[in-house]
Every structure is written in structure tokens, then in C-alpha cells.
Design an enzyme around this catalytic site. Sequence first.
Site, PDB file in Angstrom:
ATOM      1  N   CYS A 105       0.833  -1.207   0.000  1.00 30.16           N
ATOM      2  CA  CYS A 105       0.000   0.000   0.000  1.00 30.16           C
ATOM      3  C   CYS A 105       0.867   1.257   0.000  1.00 30.16           C
ATOM      4  O   CYS A 105       0.436   2.310  -0.493  1.00 30.16           O
ATOM      5  CB  CYS A 105      -0.936   0.011   1.198  1.00 30.16           C
ATOM      6  N   HIS A 153      -1.384   1.440   7.533  1.00 32.10           N
ATOM      7  CA  HIS A 153      -1.925   1.349   6.177  1.00 32.10           C
ATOM      8  C   HIS A 153      -1.907   2.730   5.543  1.00 32.10           C
ATOM      9  O   HIS A 153      -2.241   3.733   6.185  1.00 32.10           O
ATOM     10  CB  HIS A 153      -3.354   0.804   6.213  1.00 32.10           C
TER      11      HIS A 153
END
Length: 578
Positions: free
Chosen positions: A212, A525
Site C-alpha cells: 500500500c 496502512h
Amino acid sequence: MSTKNNHLHRINGQILSSHHQPCPHLSDFRANNGSNPFRALQDCLRVKPPGGRAAIRRDPSEVPRCRACVESAAARPHRLYACVACAAVSCPVHAAAHAQSASVGHEIAVDVDRAELFCCSCRDQIYDLDFDAAIVLAQTNANPNASLIQYCPENLRKRRRVDYKPWAPDAREKELIGSNSSHLNGGNGSDSLMMMMPPWGLRGLNNLGNTCFMNSVLQALLHTPPLRNYFLSDKHNRFFCQQQKSKNNARLCLACDLDAIFSSVFSGDRTPYSPAKFLYSWWQHAANLASYEQQDAHEFFISMLDGIHEKVEKDKRKLQSQGNGDCCIAHRVFSGILRSDVMCMVCGFTSTTYDPCVDISLDLEPNLGARKKNASSKSHNSCNGEADCMNSSQNCGISTLMGCLDRFTRPERLGSDQKFFCQQCQVRQESLKQMSIRKLPLVSCFHIKRFEHFSTRKMSRKVDRYLQFPFSLDMAPYLSSSILRSRFGNRILPFDDEPDSSNELSSEFELFAVVTHSGKLDAGHYVTYLRLSNQWYKCDDAWITKVNENIVRAAQGYMMFYVQKMLYYKASEKRVVS
């Protein structure tokens, strides 16, 4: 008015409008006092280190006071003026009374702390070219290593301002556009249906295993206007590059793989794309980061630009400075120049260095809590009605991007263990360091230092403090030219630090991408928010969703991407019609 005084209403090459006529009292003063009416003041000029600001003192240890205020036991005002004719020192209130009570010729005074002329009758600051030349000459003589160029009246060059004019095609160009263009969305559907579709090039990226960090940065780069235009106009042809690469037996090219991503993302296919080839190429470039572990998005951004730059350097077989903006597309878009001034606290000697940069890493402001804080003098940099919000946020102790930039460009006194060798004193002295931006890039990337590492305690932690950032940002207050003018007073003079005047003309930026990080240091994230057609979209790996701008404002920004406003086309600001 004599020819000699006509130059007074031409300042820095710009002619003032007719209602801004030169002060008549200054004209009379010059006419009655010969060719050098400020000769007596030159002996009283004192340049105060560090910084080199000029002041007026008959004796260096003199403490000027308004005689009328002293007699009435009033507090010392912020400004004091000395009459040029008789040297009487007065505050702004009593300066006008002195000019009226004295004979003709006592209207002109000088600010004793700023060495700037003031007309007591007009009650306004006035400008005289010859007086300013004497001030700058004194500053230059006091600090010959300062960054002022040799000053003389003919050096006042005209700065040409080019106003923005929207382009509209003529009849011939409209015919060419109509006969050679087709709708990007490809269909023959209605305009309302086309406007309901997501913007062209908005496509999810598959997570290949803790990637990510890569997807979030790639989404920002795919919609960076100058970078997007470069690759979509085939400025880097990967097929030709691969032919040259096979001849030279060279390793993989990051620019070629980025070009392949641009082609796929803007092909019209809406299914999520897997940037596996690009990931493999990046692993070849950054072998120490080649793993499926979570990496830092900022570190990936720097490493990727370095890989593109390195490839171009090898192809050209010559070394070029990344700061001059002509080496490769990565640095043509993102590279700027930082200026660092280290000033001796004793003599004012200034050591200046310039360093290229592709981003600016900013420390978060200290945790202010509920403490009140004075509003920053640069709060006007936020636009679109955000100024009041920024001011109130600073008063409530919320960190802001402008506050971080203020902190970055604020003079910092170096500690006794960081003394630098002064070439003028020939000994190590305590010093004052100040950073500023000499050259702005086309796209400014601000990295917020949210990860703290403590070597003594061998631990790291993430800073989750909220940072408020504007959608429009004016970088003019942080330019070297602005910092130097503030340091040397309100002087109208050129600096050798300014490559050209376009820096200040293109200092307004628009936010178009925000990379955020949620979670802990080792288990977080990354998500990117993109601003396309004046609508915000959340890019969470393969998932693309439309979001409200308030969601973006509340996000925990880690990297912010701003593009120069002149490149943020008005056509992209049209709102979607429901």
C-alpha cells in the site's frame, strides 16, 4: 518638478500611478540642500549584526528617546523619528508637532531603528533612491560577504510581470481539434452520463502484499499534472528505450515501467491494475528494500525519483545539477533549491549554501495543548475562506502546515556545541541559522515527520497529532527573496539570490493529493486522497470511492502534494452537475 526628482515615482522599474505623486516636502528638501542632502546621516549609519539591518545612531551606545514623551513620563513608543534638519528625536505623535512648530525644512525625518525616511507632514513613509543607495552601501561595506550584489541606481531593473490570460482556440485551431479529437470516455452517451463517470485515469491498484506504501505514492504521481502530461505525450518511449537498453546490456528502467503504468491506467480499463513489473524493477534498484514487508511511503518516493534520475544520468553520460531543472523529468517536476544562511552572532558574517531538494520534510509544531498561541503573521497564505479557520486553529493550539513552514524558515540559534568557523573573525563563534526556499518546484511535496526514532532508548514511535493543511497555499513568505527583504529592511533592491522574478509570480499552489497513514508504526496502512475535477476521491489500493472534502481535511496527512496554480487548469475545477 525638476528632472532630478522625476525618478522618485519610478520604483524598481515600475511607474506609480498618477495619484501616487512624490512627496512635495522631500522635493523641497532636496532642492534646498544640494546634491547630497543626506550627507550628515551617512556618518550616523550603524549596521547591527547579525543580519545587517541599518539604524541611525550618533553614538553606537546611544539609546534614543522622544524628548516630549520623556518629559511627560510616557512609555517609549515602538517608532522613533529623528529630524534630518536638526536631529530632534520624536515619536510619531510629536514628530508632526515638531514639523509644524519648526521652520520650513523640518518635515523630513528618519526612522532611527530602520533607517527609513518619513514625512512628518504627510505622515507617511517616503522613498529616496540616493538615500537607499547609501544605506545598502553601508550594509555591504559592513558585511562584504553578504548576499547583496553591488548596489547602484542603475541596478534597479524592471521586473516584467506577465498576467495570466486564458487560451481560447481560433477558428482554424477549433477545426483541427474537432477533426483530430475524440471523447476520452469513448461512448456516444449523453453529456450527463459522461459527467457521472469517474475521471479519466482513476483506476485502483492491487495490493501485492504490504504494497500500500507503493500504491499510495503511485496514485499521487499518476495524477501529478506535469508528470502525467510528460508520459502521456510519449516523451519517454519505453519501446525505443528498451531497444537501447538491450544494445547496452543495461538493467531495468523505472521510467519505462512507469510509462507502462500510465498507458494502462489511462487506457480506459476500470478494473484494478497490478503494478508487479514496476515493483520488481524498484526492487532491482533498491535491493535493501526488496521484501514484502511494509515500507515507508516517503522513502519509496525518494528512492523511486532517484532511480529515474540515475537512469537518465547514465543515458546522457553527463552530470547535471538536479536543482537547475533540466536533468530529468523527476527533477524537472519536483526539484527545488533550498538556501541555508549561517550568520556569525559577533560580526554578522554570513555563510550561504544552496542545496537541491525534491521534497521538504517538516517537523510538527510542539504539542501546544490548550495553551493560547499568537496567530501567525503569515496566516493570510490560506485562501478560499480558510484564513479565519487557520487563525482560530492556531489560537486553539492545532498544528498547521503554515505553522510548520514558519518553524522551518525561522532563524534558529545554534548551540554552543555547534559553533561554526567564522572566516571574518577567524575563530569559532556562536551562530544563527535560517533556511529559506530559493527556487520553487513545479510540484511541492511536503513530508510530515510522523515517525520518531530515539537512538538512546532504542525505540521508535508514531506521532498521531492532527495537522491542518490548506487547499490553496501561497509560498511567497518562505522564499529567500522575502526572507532577505525582511532581514535587511524594506529596501527596494535586487538580490543575487533571485534567478528571475518568476519565483514570486508562481508562488501560489493548489493541493491535489494527500497521502495518509493510519495505524501503528509497524502495522499501518497508507491511503491517498486525490482531487480531480474539483471532487475528492479516496484511493485505498484497489478500491476507489468518492468522498467529501471534510473527510480529507480530517485525515492524518503524511505527504501533501501541491502543484503551481498556473498548472492547475480551470477546466478541472468544474463541478459535476447532478
